[in-house]
Design an enzyme around this catalytic site. Structure first.
Site, PDB file in Angstrom:
ATOM      1  N   ASP A  44       0.845  -1.201   0.000  1.00 27.89           N
ATOM      2  CA  ASP A  44       0.000   0.000   0.000  1.00 27.89           C
ATOM      3  C   ASP A  44       0.884   1.255   0.000  1.00 27.89           C
ATOM      4  O   ASP A  44       0.366   2.377  -0.043  1.00 27.89           O
ATOM      5  CB  ASP A  44      -0.998  -0.007   1.167  1.00 27.89           C
ATOM      6  CG  ASP A  44      -0.328   0.034   2.526  1.00 27.89           C
ATOM      7  OD1 ASP A  44       0.907  -0.104   2.601  1.00 27.89           O
ATOM      8  OD2 ASP A  44      -1.053   0.206   3.533  1.00 27.89           O
ATOM      9  N   SER A  45       2.215   1.056  -0.027  1.00 27.73           N
ATOM     10  CA  SER A  45       3.115   2.171  -0.323  1.00 27.73           C
ATOM     11  C   SER A  45       2.767   2.769  -1.679  1.00 27.73           C
ATOM     12  O   SER A  45       3.205   3.874  -2.006  1.00 27.73           O
ATOM     13  CB  SER A  45       4.574   1.706  -0.302  1.00 27.73           C
ATOM     14  OG  SER A  45       4.740   0.543  -1.094  1.00 27.73           O
ATOM     15  N   ASP A  83      -0.949  -6.360   0.150  1.00 26.00           N
ATOM     16  CA  ASP A  83      -1.210  -5.602   1.380  1.00 26.00           C
ATOM     17  C   ASP A  83      -2.703  -5.348   1.563  1.00 26.00           C
ATOM     18  O   ASP A  83      -3.374  -4.870   0.639  1.00 26.00           O
ATOM     19  CB  ASP A  83      -0.537  -4.224   1.286  1.00 26.00           C
ATOM     20  CG  ASP A  83       0.717  -4.122   2.127  1.00 26.00           C
ATOM     21  OD1 ASP A  83       1.006  -5.051   2.910  1.00 26.00           O
ATOM     22  OD2 ASP A  83       1.400  -3.091   2.001  1.00 26.00           O
ATOM     23  N   LYS A 112      -0.816  -9.366   3.690  1.00 28.67           N
ATOM     24  CA  LYS A 112      -0.103  -8.765   4.815  1.00 28.67           C
ATOM     25  C   LYS A 112      -1.026  -7.780   5.514  1.00 28.67           C
ATOM     26  O   LYS A 112      -1.754  -7.035   4.855  1.00 28.67           O
ATOM     27  CB  LYS A 112       1.166  -8.061   4.326  1.00 28.67           C
ATOM     28  CG  LYS A 112       1.963  -7.365   5.437  1.00 28.67           C
ATOM     29  CD  LYS A 112       3.417  -7.071   5.046  1.00 28.67           C
ATOM     30  CE  LYS A 112       3.618  -5.919   4.122  1.00 28.67           C
ATOM     31  NZ  LYS A 112       3.117  -4.608   4.633  1.00 28.67           N
ATOM     32  N   GLU A 114      -1.143  -5.056   9.096  1.00 30.04           N
ATOM     33  CA  GLU A 114      -0.348  -4.361  10.107  1.00 30.04           C
ATOM     34  C   GLU A 114      -0.957  -4.553  11.486  1.00 30.04           C
ATOM     35  O   GLU A 114      -2.183  -4.538  11.642  1.00 30.04           O
ATOM     36  CB  GLU A 114      -0.289  -2.859   9.781  1.00 30.04           C
ATOM     37  CG  GLU A 114       0.415  -2.554   8.477  1.00 30.04           C
ATOM     38  CD  GLU A 114       0.537  -1.066   8.206  1.00 30.04           C
ATOM     39  OE1 GLU A 114       0.223  -0.250   9.099  1.00 30.04           O
ATOM     40  OE2 GLU A 114       0.965  -0.710   7.086  1.00 30.04           O
ATOM     41  N   GLU A 181       9.442  -3.510  10.635  1.00 31.13           N
ATOM     42  CA  GLU A 181       9.859  -2.244  10.023  1.00 31.13           C
ATOM     43  C   GLU A 181      10.407  -1.305  11.091  1.00 31.13           C
ATOM     44  O   GLU A 181       9.761  -1.081  12.128  1.00 31.13           O
ATOM     45  CB  GLU A 181       8.664  -1.603   9.291  1.00 31.13           C
ATOM     46  CG  GLU A 181       9.011  -0.255   8.657  1.00 31.13           C
ATOM     47  CD  GLU A 181       7.999   0.223   7.620  1.00 31.13           C
ATOM     48  OE1 GLU A 181       7.037  -0.516   7.308  1.00 31.13           O
ATOM     49  OE2 GLU A 181       8.179   1.350   7.117  1.00 31.13           O
TER      50      GLU A 181
HETATM   51  O1  KIV Z   1       3.632  -1.049   1.531  1.00 29.99           O
HETATM   52  C1  KIV Z   1       4.831  -1.322   1.627  1.00 29.99           C
HETATM   53  O2  KIV Z   1       5.676  -0.995   0.760  1.00 29.99           O
HETATM   54  C2  KIV Z   1       5.288  -2.059   2.806  1.00 29.99           C
HETATM   55  C3  KIV Z   1       6.769  -2.217   2.982  1.00 29.99           C
HETATM   56  C4  KIV Z   1       7.359  -0.941   3.477  1.00 29.99           C
HETATM   57  C5  KIV Z   1       7.102  -3.343   3.881  1.00 29.99           C
HETATM   58  O3  KIV Z   1       4.478  -2.476   3.587  1.00 29.99           O
HETATM   59 NA    NA Z   2       2.433  -1.623   3.357  1.00 31.12          NA
END
Ligand code: KIV
Ligand code: NA
Length: 263
Positions: A44-45, A83, A112, A114, A181
């Site tokens: 989600d970056s 994500d 993934k 959080e 992280e």
């Molecule tokens: O969204 C992302 O790029 C991430 C990484 C920083 C691990 O979760």
């Molecule tokens: Na992320």
């Protein structure tokens, strides 16, 4: 050979490092795949590096599913990790399952989310229903406004204890991987040693079982602030493909991350 969770467990067992990069489209997915990157994280970056937001919070589940579909088409061997975006899973295990199912149907092979100990119930709910989960602990960027910025986590002994409990609870709930992280390297090393499943670090030192970087950071194309843990692999590479290959080599031979990239 196709990368599966079994491949990842075997790599940890054999003390071989796992390489992961974020990826958002099919062309880059094909390049990373050919470079031997084991895991493509559809992060989600995207909200920051693709959309230009100041945080990951605006990203929607539909946008994540779109990028997962794109990446899945380009990945032949690499495992596709998707994500779960902010607001799509925190409310309840059932909400998380619905969102995770959408990403799995789009082509993700693992999702993934959080959060620490408090997400263990959700992790159990998903894994018992066939969805492999990677738990993201330490600096969880969706909570940036609670943290008051992108800051190293686990610096005090109380925070360090909480992180140990987080990793243990999430692994106990069935998480197949733990991503840390911005965690001090000695703490990440200790958690990795106590974890049966692979750990992946970003700003968490060289002793995690694997490493991840955001593609735009490691290619030096993100115009925003450069974090301490970032290395620009394009600086010494003739091509983007070469930069991906250099990254995989550096993760495998543990020349990345160096102490200058760690806390
Ligand atoms: O969204 C992302 O790029 C991430 C990484 C920083 C691990 O979760
Ligand atoms: Na992320």
């Amino acid at each position: 050979m196709k990368v599966t969770v079994s491949t990842l467990y075997k790599l940890k067992q054999d003390n071989q490092k796992i390489s992961m990069l974020t990826c958002y489209d099919s062309s880059f997915a094909a390049l990373m795949d050919q470079a031997g990157v084991e895991i493509l994280l559809v992060g989600d970056s995207a909200g920051m590096v693709l959309q230009g937001n100041g945080s990951t919070l605006p990203v929607t589940l539909e946008e994540m599913a779109y990028h997962v579909r794109c990446v899945a088409r380009g990945a032949k061997q690499a495992l596709v990790l998707g994500d779960l975006p902010f607001g799509a899973y925190q409310a309840s295990p059932a909400q998380a399952f619905e969102a995770a199912a959408k990403l799995m149907q789009a082509g993700a092979e693992m999702v993934k989310l959080e959060g620490g100990e408090y997400m263990a119930e959700t992790v159990r709910f998903l894994t018992q229903r066939g969805i492999p989960v990677c738990a993201h602990i330490g600096l969880t960027p969706q909570a940036v406004h609670l943290f008051g910025g992108f800051k190293v986590q686990g610096k005090t002994e109380a925070q360090a204890q909480q992180l140990r409990r987080d990793a243990e609870a999430l692994e106990g709930a069935g998480a197949v991987m733990v991503l840390m992280e911005m965690v001090p390297a000695p703490l990440a090393r200790e958690i990795t040693a106590n974890c049966k499943v692979p750990t992946i670090g970003i700003g968490a030192g060289v002793d995690c079982d694997g490493q991840v970087l955001v593609m735009h950071d490691m290619l030096g194309v993100y115009p925003g602030k450069k974090a301490r843990f970032v290395k620009d692999f394009m600086a010494d590479a003739p091509t983007i493909q070469g930069a991906f290959e250099a990254y995989v080599r550096a993760v495998k031979d543990q020349t990345f991350p160096a102490s200058e990239h760690s806390f």
